[in-house]
Design an enzyme around this catalytic site. Structure first.
Site, short mmCIF file in Angstrom:
data_model
loop_
_atom_site.label_atom_id
_atom_site.label_comp_id
_atom_site.label_asym_id
_atom_site.label_seq_id
_atom_site.Cartn_x
_atom_site.Cartn_y
_atom_site.Cartn_z
N ASN A 42 -0.99 0.19 4.36
CA ASN A 42 -2.39 0.46 4.70
C ASN A 42 -3.23 -0.77 4.39
O ASN A 42 -2.96 -1.53 3.45
CB ASN A 42 -2.93 1.72 4.00
CG ASN A 42 -2.79 1.73 2.50
OD1 ASN A 42 -1.85 1.17 1.95
ND2 ASN A 42 -3.71 2.39 1.81
N ILE A 43 -4.24 -0.96 5.23
CA ILE A 43 -5.14 -2.12 5.11
C ILE A 43 -6.56 -1.57 5.20
O ILE A 43 -6.96 -1.04 6.25
CB ILE A 43 -4.88 -3.15 6.23
CG1 ILE A 43 -3.41 -3.58 6.23
CG2 ILE A 43 -5.82 -4.35 6.07
CD1 ILE A 43 -2.99 -4.35 7.48
N GLU A 44 -7.29 -1.66 4.11
CA GLU A 44 -8.63 -1.07 4.06
C GLU A 44 -9.71 -2.10 4.40
O GLU A 44 -9.45 -3.31 4.43
CB GLU A 44 -8.86 -0.45 2.67
CG GLU A 44 -7.86 0.67 2.42
CD GLU A 44 -8.10 1.44 1.14
OE1 GLU A 44 -8.85 0.96 0.26
OE2 GLU A 44 -7.52 2.53 1.03
N CYS A 53 -3.90 3.01 8.47
CA CYS A 53 -2.82 3.56 7.63
C CYS A 53 -1.53 2.76 7.81
O CYS A 53 -1.32 2.08 8.82
CB CYS A 53 -2.53 5.01 8.02
SG CYS A 53 -3.86 6.16 7.70
N GLU A 55 1.43 3.89 8.45
CA GLU A 55 2.24 4.36 9.58
C GLU A 55 1.79 3.70 10.88
O GLU A 55 2.61 3.24 11.68
CB GLU A 55 2.11 5.89 9.73
CG GLU A 55 2.62 6.68 8.54
CD GLU A 55 1.54 6.99 7.52
OE1 GLU A 55 0.69 6.10 7.25
OE2 GLU A 55 1.52 8.10 6.98
N CYS A 91 -1.47 11.23 7.99
CA CYS A 91 -2.76 11.82 8.37
C CYS A 91 -2.72 12.25 9.83
O CYS A 91 -1.81 11.89 10.59
CB CYS A 91 -3.89 10.82 8.13
SG CYS A 91 -4.09 9.59 9.42
N CYS A 94 -2.54 9.44 12.52
CA CYS A 94 -1.19 8.85 12.66
C CYS A 94 -0.26 9.81 13.39
O CYS A 94 0.56 9.38 14.21
CB CYS A 94 -0.63 8.48 11.29
SG CYS A 94 -1.48 7.06 10.56
N1 THU Z 1 -3.15 6.39 4.08
C1 THU Z 1 -2.03 5.91 4.71
O1 THU Z 1 -1.85 4.70 4.85
N2 THU Z 1 -1.13 6.81 5.15
C2 THU Z 1 -1.16 8.14 4.91
O2 THU Z 1 -0.25 8.85 5.32
C3 THU Z 1 -2.30 8.72 4.17
C4 THU Z 1 -3.44 7.81 3.92
C5 THU Z 1 -4.12 5.43 3.52
C6 THU Z 1 -5.44 5.34 4.19
C7 THU Z 1 -6.32 4.82 3.05
O3 THU Z 1 -6.18 3.42 2.98
C8 THU Z 1 -5.68 5.43 1.80
O4 THU Z 1 -4.36 5.78 2.17
C9 THU Z 1 -6.42 6.63 1.25
O5 THU Z 1 -6.64 7.59 2.24
#
Ligand code: THU
Length: 138
Positions: A42-44, A53, A55, A91, A94
């Protein structure tokens, strides 16, 4: 045991998560039909909504390299400082992206807390009655 190999790779990818806002680090590994594997984390974003996310990072990396047929994906997530991870499921966004490229009856998602502890779901189990490309051909 390709599940364990994929989970190992998801856990490795998780170490590269950029998650300064949620502190929730996620890694994913995607097995393509041709045997290649793409990983993602994941990259925020400080603007929040551009966050992606793990995935989708893995799937978009694969698609951008010309891959469109996928067998299964492993995902592992939890607080970045956690020693023991919970089981994290993808999520809804995804799941919808998976629906674009994957057969919901056969595509498997391994939701892992470790290579020894994971739950396997088909995409159809995670996204029942999902809308996909075939719904446009009626
Ligand atoms: N996130 C994912 O990368 N994959 C998931 O299946 C659930 C959520 C990330 C998004 C965000 O950066 C952090 O987790 C919190 O929601």
């Amino acid at each position: 045991m390709y599940e364990k190999r994929l989970i190992d790779l998801a856990l490795e990818a998780r170490k590269r998560a950029y998650c300064p806002y949620s502190h929730f680090a996620v890694g994913a590994a995607l097995l393509c039909q041709d045997g290649t594997i793409y990983t993602g984390c994941n990259i925020e974003s400080s603007a929040y909504t551009p966050t992606i996310c793990a995935e989708r990072t893995a799937i978009f990396k694969a698609v951008s390299e010309g891959k469109r047929e996928f067998i299964c994906l492993a995902v592992a997530g939890g607080r970045e400082d956690a020693d023991i991870l919970p089981i994290t499921t993808p999520c809804g966004v995804c799941r919808q992206v998976m629906m674009e490229f994957c057969n919901p009856q056969t595509f498997l998602i391994f939701c892992a807390s470790s290579p020894e502890n994971y739950k396997a779901y088909t995409l159809a189990q995670l996204l029942p009655k999902g809308f996909g490309p075939t719904n446009l051909n009626y």
